[in-house]
Design a protein around this motif. Sequence first.
Motif, PDB file in Angstrom:
ATOM      1  N   GLY A 186       7.594   4.843  -2.943  1.00 33.87           N
ATOM      2  CA  GLY A 186       6.221   5.277  -2.713  1.00 33.87           C
ATOM      3  C   GLY A 186       5.325   4.286  -2.007  1.00 33.87           C
ATOM      4  N   ARG A 187       5.835   3.103  -1.647  1.00 36.07           N
ATOM      5  CA  ARG A 187       5.032   2.101  -0.959  1.00 36.07           C
ATOM      6  C   ARG A 187       5.696   1.714   0.358  1.00 36.07           C
ATOM      7  NH1 ARG A 187       0.932   0.398  -4.253  1.00 36.07           N
ATOM      8  NH2 ARG A 187       1.169   0.992  -6.451  1.00 36.07           N
ATOM      9  N   TRP A 188       4.867   1.207   1.293  1.00 30.19           N
ATOM     10  CA  TRP A 188       5.342   0.983   2.657  1.00 30.19           C
ATOM     11  C   TRP A 188       5.510  -0.504   2.960  1.00 30.19           C
ATOM     12  CZ3 TRP A 188       6.792   4.829   5.999  1.00 30.19           C
ATOM     13  CH2 TRP A 188       6.490   6.130   5.602  1.00 30.19           C
ATOM     14  N   TYR A 189       6.598  -0.800   3.690  1.00 29.10           N
ATOM     15  CA  TYR A 189       6.945  -2.183   4.010  1.00 29.10           C
ATOM     16  C   TYR A 189       7.395  -2.293   5.471  1.00 29.10           C
ATOM     17  CZ  TYR A 189       7.166  -2.262  -1.089  1.00 29.10           C
ATOM     18  OH  TYR A 189       6.873  -2.130  -2.425  1.00 29.10           O
ATOM     19  N   SER A 190       7.404  -3.519   5.967  1.00 25.30           N
ATOM     20  CA  SER A 190       7.920  -3.771   7.309  1.00 25.30           C
ATOM     21  C   SER A 190       9.414  -3.464   7.334  1.00 25.30           C
ATOM     22  CB  SER A 190       7.687  -5.235   7.696  1.00 25.30           C
ATOM     23  OG  SER A 190       8.513  -5.604   8.778  1.00 25.30           O
ATOM     24  N   ALA A 191       9.820  -2.532   8.181  1.00 30.33           N
ATOM     25  CA  ALA A 191      11.234  -2.158   8.253  1.00 30.33           C
ATOM     26  C   ALA A 191      12.090  -3.328   8.709  1.00 30.33           C
ATOM     27  CB  ALA A 191      11.407  -0.973   9.206  1.00 30.33           C
ATOM     28  N   ASP A 192      11.561  -4.107   9.654  1.00 34.45           N
ATOM     29  CA  ASP A 192      12.328  -5.256  10.156  1.00 34.45           C
ATOM     30  C   ASP A 192      12.491  -6.327   9.086  1.00 34.45           C
ATOM     31  OD1 ASP A 192      12.806  -4.249  12.716  1.00 34.45           O
ATOM     32  OD2 ASP A 192      10.872  -4.947  13.453  1.00 34.45           O
ATOM     33  N   ALA A 193      11.425  -6.580   8.312  1.00 38.32           N
ATOM     34  CA  ALA A 193      11.511  -7.590   7.256  1.00 38.32           C
ATOM     35  C   ALA A 193      12.485  -7.153   6.170  1.00 38.32           C
ATOM     36  CB  ALA A 193      10.131  -7.840   6.656  1.00 38.32           C
ATOM     37  N   VAL A 194      12.454  -5.875   5.824  1.00 40.44           N
ATOM     38  CA  VAL A 194      13.381  -5.359   4.810  1.00 40.44           C
ATOM     39  C   VAL A 194      14.821  -5.534   5.269  1.00 40.44           C
ATOM     40  CG1 VAL A 194      14.212  -3.257   3.679  1.00 40.44           C
ATOM     41  CG2 VAL A 194      11.757  -3.734   3.781  1.00 40.44           C
ATOM     42  N   LYS A 195      15.093  -5.154   6.502  1.00 44.26           N
ATOM     43  CA  LYS A 195      16.463  -5.269   7.020  1.00 44.26           C
ATOM     44  C   LYS A 195      16.896  -6.726   7.087  1.00 44.26           C
ATOM     45  CE  LYS A 195      19.499  -4.068  10.881  1.00 44.26           C
ATOM     46  NZ  LYS A 195      20.117  -5.403  10.898  1.00 44.26           N
ATOM     47  N   ASN A 196      16.006  -7.585   7.539  1.00 40.25           N
ATOM     48  CA  ASN A 196      16.352  -8.992   7.671  1.00 40.25           C
ATOM     49  C   ASN A 196      16.690  -9.615   6.325  1.00 40.25           C
ATOM     50  OD1 ASN A 196      16.291 -11.703   9.144  1.00 40.25           O
ATOM     51  ND2 ASN A 196      14.770 -12.016   7.549  1.00 40.25           N
ATOM     52  N   ILE A 197      15.883  -9.334   5.312  1.00 44.23           N
ATOM     53  CA  ILE A 197      16.131  -9.931   4.003  1.00 44.23           C
ATOM     54  C   ILE A 197      17.386  -9.345   3.369  1.00 44.23           C
ATOM     55  CG2 ILE A 197      15.219 -10.118   1.659  1.00 44.23           C
ATOM     56  CD1 ILE A 197      12.530 -10.682   2.809  1.00 44.23           C
ATOM     57  N   GLU A 198      17.629  -8.069   3.593  1.00 44.85           N
ATOM     58  CA  GLU A 198      18.876  -7.485   3.110  1.00 44.85           C
ATOM     59  C   GLU A 198      20.070  -8.185   3.759  1.00 44.85           C
ATOM     60  OE1 GLU A 198      17.606  -2.875   2.023  1.00 44.85           O
ATOM     61  OE2 GLU A 198      18.250  -3.374   4.068  1.00 44.85           O
ATOM     62  N   ASP A 199      19.954  -8.480   5.049  1.00 41.52           N
ATOM     63  CA  ASP A 199      21.023  -9.207   5.751  1.00 41.52           C
ATOM     64  C   ASP A 199      21.173 -10.617   5.204  1.00 41.52           C
ATOM     65  OD1 ASP A 199      21.436  -6.991   7.317  1.00 41.52           O
ATOM     66  OD2 ASP A 199      20.346  -7.754   9.059  1.00 41.52           O
TER      67      ASP A 199
ATOM     68  N   ASP B 125      -6.495  -3.750  15.033  1.00 42.25           N
ATOM     69  CA  ASP B 125      -6.681  -2.372  14.610  1.00 42.25           C
ATOM     70  C   ASP B 125      -5.308  -1.722  14.517  1.00 42.25           C
ATOM     71  OD1 ASP B 125      -7.957  -0.145  13.759  1.00 42.25           O
ATOM     72  OD2 ASP B 125      -8.557   0.552  15.751  1.00 42.25           O
ATOM     73  N   ALA B 126      -5.184  -0.729  13.668  1.00 42.20           N
ATOM     74  CA  ALA B 126      -3.898  -0.055  13.477  1.00 42.20           C
ATOM     75  C   ALA B 126      -4.106   1.441  13.315  1.00 42.20           C
ATOM     76  CB  ALA B 126      -3.181  -0.627  12.252  1.00 42.20           C
ATOM     77  N   THR B 127      -3.262   2.214  13.951  1.00 45.38           N
ATOM     78  CA  THR B 127      -3.299   3.673  13.831  1.00 45.38           C
ATOM     79  C   THR B 127      -1.876   4.201  13.690  1.00 45.38           C
ATOM     80  OG1 THR B 127      -3.256   3.891  16.253  1.00 45.38           O
ATOM     81  CG2 THR B 127      -5.418   3.941  15.183  1.00 45.38           C
TER      82      THR B 127
ATOM     83  N   ASN C 238       5.385  -7.543  11.983  1.00 47.01           N
ATOM     84  CA  ASN C 238       4.774  -7.688  10.673  1.00 47.01           C
ATOM     85  C   ASN C 238       3.275  -7.938  10.752  1.00 47.01           C
ATOM     86  OD1 ASN C 238       7.348  -7.517   9.728  1.00 47.01           O
ATOM     87  ND2 ASN C 238       7.609  -9.717   9.506  1.00 47.01           N
ATOM     88  N   MET C 239       2.745  -8.183  11.963  1.00 45.86           N
ATOM     89  CA  MET C 239       1.334  -8.466  12.098  1.00 45.86           C
ATOM     90  C   MET C 239       0.570  -7.184  12.327  1.00 45.86           C
ATOM     91  SD  MET C 239       0.276 -11.537  11.835  1.00 45.86           S
ATOM     92  CE  MET C 239      -1.088 -11.808  12.939  1.00 45.86           C
ATOM     93  N   SER C 240      -0.623  -7.149  11.773  1.00 45.40           N
ATOM     94  CA  SER C 240      -1.476  -6.008  11.990  1.00 45.40           C
ATOM     95  C   SER C 240      -2.900  -6.406  11.686  1.00 45.40           C
ATOM     96  CB  SER C 240      -1.044  -4.851  11.096  1.00 45.40           C
ATOM     97  OG  SER C 240      -0.972  -5.284   9.772  1.00 45.40           O
ATOM     98  N   THR C 241      -3.800  -5.461  11.674  1.00 43.66           N
ATOM     99  CA  THR C 241      -5.211  -5.789  11.533  1.00 43.66           C
ATOM    100  C   THR C 241      -5.635  -6.039  10.106  1.00 43.66           C
ATOM    101  OG1 THR C 241      -7.443  -5.013  11.900  1.00 43.66           O
ATOM    102  CG2 THR C 241      -5.803  -3.348  11.464  1.00 43.66           C
TER     103      THR C 241
ATOM    104  N   ALA D 163       0.819  -1.212   0.000  1.00 46.64           N
ATOM    105  CA  ALA D 163       0.000   0.000   0.000  1.00 46.64           C
ATOM    106  C   ALA D 163       0.852   1.260   0.000  1.00 46.64           C
ATOM    107  CB  ALA D 163      -0.917  -0.005   1.220  1.00 46.64           C
ATOM    108  N   LYS D 164       0.195   2.380  -0.340  1.00 48.39           N
ATOM    109  CA  LYS D 164       0.888   3.659  -0.416  1.00 48.39           C
ATOM    110  C   LYS D 164       0.789   4.467   0.871  1.00 48.39           C
ATOM    111  CE  LYS D 164       0.500   4.139  -5.441  1.00 48.39           C
ATOM    112  NZ  LYS D 164      -0.004   4.976  -6.558  1.00 48.39           N
ATOM    113  N   ASP D 165       0.205   3.880   1.903  1.00 48.27           N
ATOM    114  CA  ASP D 165       0.233   4.522   3.221  1.00 48.27           C
ATOM    115  C   ASP D 165       0.552   3.459   4.265  1.00 48.27           C
ATOM    116  OD1 ASP D 165      -2.387   3.886   5.021  1.00 48.27           O
ATOM    117  OD2 ASP D 165      -2.881   3.812   2.891  1.00 48.27           O
ATOM    118  N   PRO D 166       1.245   3.817   5.346  1.00 44.07           N
ATOM    119  CA  PRO D 166       1.753   2.814   6.296  1.00 44.07           C
ATOM    120  C   PRO D 166       0.679   2.040   7.045  1.00 44.07           C
ATOM    121  CG  PRO D 166       2.097   5.044   7.123  1.00 44.07           C
ATOM    122  CD  PRO D 166       1.662   5.186   5.704  1.00 44.07           C
ATOM    123  N   VAL D 167      -0.453   2.680   7.342  1.00 47.41           N
ATOM    124  CA  VAL D 167      -1.503   1.978   8.087  1.00 47.41           C
ATOM    125  C   VAL D 167      -2.136   0.885   7.238  1.00 47.41           C
ATOM    126  CG1 VAL D 167      -3.766   2.222   9.178  1.00 47.41           C
ATOM    127  CG2 VAL D 167      -1.988   3.922   9.623  1.00 47.41           C
TER     128      VAL D 167
END
Length: 343
Positions: free
Chosen positions: A262-275, A227-229, A325-328, A28-32
């Motif tokens: 322009g799209r949002w991703y899990s920062a932890d997942a991105v770092k982990n896969i880069e590693d 729920d996510a805010t 990585n979990m959310s609503t 998605a194009k917004d983090p929530v």
Amino acid sequence: MKRTNLLATAGLTLLLLAGCKGNSNEAAKDPVTATKDIAAAIRANDYDRLSHIIVPPDLYAKLDAKYKDEAAKRPAPTAEEQKQFTDQMTKMTAADAEDKLFAEIQPKLAQIEPQAKMMVPMVAGMAGQGIQSSTTMSAAEKTQASALLTAITKWATTAPFSNPDKAKEAIKVVVTGARDLKLNTLEEARALTLPQAAQKMGIALGAMRKALGVYGFDTDKALASFDATKVSETGDNAVVKVTYTLMDTPITYDVNMVKRDGRWYSADAVKNIEDQLAKPAEVAPPAMTSDTMTPDAMPTDGSAPDMSSGEPPQEIPSDQGAQDNMSTPPANADDSGDKQQGN
């Protein structure tokens, strides 16, 4: 004329639907919304979609290339490995699998519940001490982990593991999942592409979640309560607050999100896969094993999965803090598609 207009309208509708489906693997194009979409994919057992929307396309492409490279280097299975896999899958998918598997575990049922009531509090106590003494967890993370542990302990000490009717129902779920995998040989399992492996993993984990639900561990209910805010957004970084209820226990935590193209991703997942991509190539494990769907996978020892974990399939490296990585999910499946179309 009306018939022509009707056909044209129907054709246009199909094209629009096809277009929406084609974009379902875009974050998605917004983090929530991106955070919600991750949980929606988990709830739908769509681990192929999850593996795409959790990291940027360039990282996924590199991960896919590494997966293929490691699969090509994997030694051929031995005759014994092939036989074990085939025998296990045959056992799990036979026409009379439900009856035979129940007959196998029925003598053990009476022992399971008393063992769980005795062992679970002991293990939970040790885990609780580990949480409180951790030097790497923040105070907020300790609070979340403790709440999660409380919920799982409550379930594991009260679940009707000795109930034969529940056992039969859970076995039926697991056997149905094994049949849905449609994997008869180890060669078939090892030939799976990354998207195919993710799809099979979704089937296996979906059956696991449903089997846990038989015993009262309702992950669908927990996911529906998500729920996510947005807490903050600065440049290409954002923090999203996630809440959900598990076994009547409220769980809250913050998810770090990062924007790429322009799209949002899990920062932890991105770092982990880069590693993971930075590490030397290794021979990958089989994409799917027969152990995934065995009766041993059912909750007969009081254990339960970490509901705060949104990690993708085993073939896709995931960070050890996968709870971020979990959310609503949306209130229902149709809402998920509507939101994705608006990304």
